[in-house]
Design a protein around this motif. Sequence first.
Motif, PDB file in Angstrom:
ATOM      1  N   GLN A 176     -10.651  39.589  11.860  1.00 15.87           N
ATOM      2  CA  GLN A 176     -11.388  38.494  12.480  1.00 15.87           C
ATOM      3  C   GLN A 176     -12.688  38.995  13.112  1.00 15.87           C
ATOM      4  N   CYS A 177     -12.602  40.136  13.777  1.00 17.82           N
ATOM      5  CA  CYS A 177     -13.778  40.670  14.467  1.00 17.82           C
ATOM      6  C   CYS A 177     -14.829  41.126  13.462  1.00 17.82           C
ATOM      7  N   SER A 178     -14.389  41.809  12.420  1.00 19.03           N
ATOM      8  CA  SER A 178     -15.318  42.292  11.412  1.00 19.03           C
ATOM      9  C   SER A 178     -16.023  41.126  10.722  1.00 19.03           C
ATOM     10  N   GLU A 179     -15.291  40.065  10.435  1.00 19.15           N
ATOM     11  CA  GLU A 179     -15.898  38.895   9.806  1.00 19.15           C
ATOM     12  C   GLU A 179     -16.925  38.245  10.729  1.00 19.15           C
ATOM     13  N   ALA A 192     -12.062  41.100  21.501  1.00 19.75           N
ATOM     14  CA  ALA A 192     -11.384  40.039  22.244  1.00 19.75           C
ATOM     15  C   ALA A 192     -12.390  38.942  22.541  1.00 19.75           C
ATOM     16  N   GLN A 193     -11.870  37.723  22.766  1.00 20.72           N
ATOM     17  CA  GLN A 193     -12.765  36.621  23.067  1.00 20.72           C
ATOM     18  C   GLN A 193     -12.006  35.497  23.748  1.00 20.72           C
ATOM     19  N   ARG A 194     -12.779  34.533  24.259  1.00 23.03           N
ATOM     20  CA  ARG A 194     -12.214  33.365  24.907  1.00 23.03           C
ATOM     21  C   ARG A 194     -12.342  32.106  24.065  1.00 23.03           C
ATOM     22  N   GLY A 195     -13.064  32.149  22.955  1.00 22.68           N
ATOM     23  CA  GLY A 195     -13.274  30.969  22.146  1.00 22.68           C
ATOM     24  C   GLY A 195     -14.633  30.361  22.406  1.00 22.68           C
ATOM     25  N   LEU A 200     -16.543  33.574  29.073  1.00 26.02           N
ATOM     26  CA  LEU A 200     -16.624  35.031  29.143  1.00 26.02           C
ATOM     27  C   LEU A 200     -17.592  35.570  28.117  1.00 26.02           C
ATOM     28  N   CYS A 201     -18.475  36.458  28.534  1.00 28.86           N
ATOM     29  CA  CYS A 201     -19.265  37.223  27.561  1.00 28.86           C
ATOM     30  C   CYS A 201     -18.589  38.568  27.379  1.00 28.86           C
ATOM     31  N   THR A 202     -18.830  39.475  28.281  1.00 25.83           N
ATOM     32  CA  THR A 202     -18.093  40.738  28.305  1.00 25.83           C
ATOM     33  C   THR A 202     -18.011  41.162  29.758  1.00 25.83           C
ATOM     34  N   GLY A 203     -17.242  42.172  30.009  1.00 25.01           N
ATOM     35  CA  GLY A 203     -17.274  42.761  31.332  1.00 25.01           C
ATOM     36  C   GLY A 203     -18.417  43.746  31.399  1.00 25.01           C
ATOM     37  N   ASP A 204     -18.547  44.422  32.510  1.00 27.29           N
ATOM     38  CA  ASP A 204     -19.547  45.479  32.609  1.00 27.29           C
ATOM     39  C   ASP A 204     -19.399  46.460  31.459  1.00 27.29           C
ATOM     40  N   SER A 205     -20.505  46.870  30.888  1.00 22.22           N
ATOM     41  CA  SER A 205     -20.476  47.961  29.917  1.00 22.22           C
ATOM     42  C   SER A 205     -19.752  49.159  30.525  1.00 22.22           C
ATOM     43  N   GLY A 206     -18.910  49.781  29.716  1.00 22.23           N
ATOM     44  CA  GLY A 206     -18.171  50.943  30.179  1.00 22.23           C
ATOM     45  C   GLY A 206     -16.888  50.621  30.901  1.00 22.23           C
ATOM     46  N   VAL A 218     -12.832  50.184  25.985  1.00 23.92           N
ATOM     47  CA  VAL A 218     -13.978  50.415  26.860  1.00 23.92           C
ATOM     48  C   VAL A 218     -15.065  49.428  26.433  1.00 23.92           C
ATOM     49  N   THR A 219     -15.574  48.632  27.360  1.00 24.56           N
ATOM     50  CA  THR A 219     -16.545  47.607  27.011  1.00 24.56           C
ATOM     51  C   THR A 219     -17.779  48.232  26.378  1.00 24.56           C
ATOM     52  N   SER A 220     -18.100  47.797  25.152  1.00 28.12           N
ATOM     53  CA  SER A 220     -19.213  48.364  24.409  1.00 28.12           C
ATOM     54  C   SER A 220     -20.351  47.367  24.237  1.00 28.12           C
ATOM     55  N   TYR A 221     -20.108  46.242  23.562  1.00 23.46           N
ATOM     56  CA  TYR A 221     -21.191  45.275  23.374  1.00 23.46           C
ATOM     57  C   TYR A 221     -20.660  43.880  23.064  1.00 23.46           C
ATOM     58  N   GLY A 222     -21.563  42.921  23.157  1.00 22.17           N
ATOM     59  CA  GLY A 222     -21.266  41.535  22.809  1.00 22.17           C
ATOM     60  C   GLY A 222     -22.465  40.944  22.116  1.00 22.17           C
ATOM     61  N   GLY A 223     -22.434  39.640  21.879  1.00 22.60           N
ATOM     62  CA  GLY A 223     -23.540  38.983  21.201  1.00 22.60           C
ATOM     63  C   GLY A 223     -24.798  38.966  22.046  1.00 22.60           C
ATOM     64  N   GLU A 224     -25.927  38.999  21.386  1.00 25.32           N
ATOM     65  CA  GLU A 224     -27.203  38.944  22.090  1.00 25.32           C
ATOM     66  C   GLU A 224     -27.281  37.638  22.861  1.00 25.32           C
ATOM     67  N   GLY A 225     -27.620  37.716  24.146  1.00 21.94           N
ATOM     68  CA  GLY A 225     -27.640  36.527  24.981  1.00 21.94           C
ATOM     69  C   GLY A 225     -26.244  36.065  25.354  1.00 21.94           C
ATOM     70  N   CYS A 226     -25.242  36.904  25.074  1.00 21.91           N
ATOM     71  CA  CYS A 226     -23.839  36.594  25.365  1.00 21.91           C
ATOM     72  C   CYS A 226     -23.410  35.265  24.751  1.00 21.91           C
ATOM     73  N   ARG A 227     -23.655  35.106  23.451  1.00 25.49           N
ATOM     74  CA  ARG A 227     -23.167  33.921  22.752  1.00 25.49           C
ATOM     75  C   ARG A 227     -21.659  34.032  22.612  1.00 25.49           C
ATOM     76  N   SER A 228     -20.943  33.022  23.086  1.00 23.17           N
ATOM     77  CA  SER A 228     -19.488  33.106  23.098  1.00 23.17           C
ATOM     78  C   SER A 228     -18.872  32.990  21.712  1.00 23.17           C
ATOM     79  N   GLU A 229     -19.687  32.598  20.678  1.00 24.15           N
ATOM     80  CA  GLU A 229     -19.120  32.530  19.332  1.00 24.15           C
ATOM     81  C   GLU A 229     -18.756  33.910  18.814  1.00 24.15           C
ATOM     82  N   LEU A 230     -19.455  34.935  19.309  1.00 24.13           N
ATOM     83  CA  LEU A 230     -19.177  36.297  18.864  1.00 24.13           C
ATOM     84  C   LEU A 230     -18.179  36.967  19.804  1.00 24.13           C
ATOM     85  N   PRO A 231     -17.191  37.658  19.255  1.00 24.70           N
ATOM     86  CA  PRO A 231     -16.239  38.362  20.108  1.00 24.70           C
ATOM     87  C   PRO A 231     -16.913  39.499  20.876  1.00 24.70           C
ATOM     88  N   SER A 232     -16.335  39.860  21.995  1.00 26.05           N
ATOM     89  CA  SER A 232     -16.754  41.070  22.703  1.00 26.05           C
ATOM     90  C   SER A 232     -16.123  42.276  22.005  1.00 26.05           C
TER      91      SER A 232
END
Length: 252
Positions: A176-179, A192-195, A200-206, A218-232
């Motif tokens: 799911q994440c790769s897709e 992981a994601q909230r839908g 939720l975007c992500t927690g603090d990096s690291g 370990v929190t690495s990255y999320g969508g640019e602008g924290c778009r919730s459609e993309l998983p963290s």
Amino acid sequence: MDNQTEKAIPQVSASAQPHVTSNYSHSGRIVNGKAADIASFPYIVGLRVKNVCVCGASVITYWHALTAAHCVYFNQNISEITLYGGSASLSKGGIVFYASKIVIHPLFNVETADYDAAIIQVKNSFQGYKKIARIPLQNAEVPSNTLCCVAGWGYNGQTYPDNLQYAALLAISQRQCSEAWFGLTTPENICAQRGKNGDLCTGDSGGPLVCNGKLTGVTSYGGEGCRSELPSVFTKITAPAIRLFIKTYAGI
């Protein structure tokens, strides 16, 4: 690079080819999260550069904390790096720990954020403080829809909170994440994601992704602008190359 900062080279193999993308962001944030009590998250510490909290980290031994490589990649001067723990507040009640060594995963790719892990060793032990504790490492695969949580002090959409924030989210499968990320994630990631309607975007990096009471990512990255459609996306603790790195340089 400081001569006490080590970019170590354990015997691991790179199984993924590099990908180049500009669609991710390291700006960790928990939007509309809840205020946390440090007693519930005694393993989280703030990673500070020149006394400014820039990332999170997790206490994994009395002498080591695990964070994201990108948090320290551009500033490896240990004289400027401290960890702050034992308090949910960034401004009061905490203890400062001084870095003695930084070890970045040797396969870390700054362009793709693959192998996004680093270990910080401290001069003064985490042991003996009532509100600081080690978190056990995840030792099993986490099924999809497992309820997990993140925590951190990241920008929440309005301000940088003084008090630690946390939020719950669900683990999703690697497929799911790769897709969702058009094939940009690797076996070294867990997501992981909230839908789509989640806050939720992500927690603090690291900072930590905790599932079933164990450090899972370990929190690495999320969508640019924290778009919730993309998983963290998180660095996966049980990935062989990540687990070997931790074993080699933290001894667990």
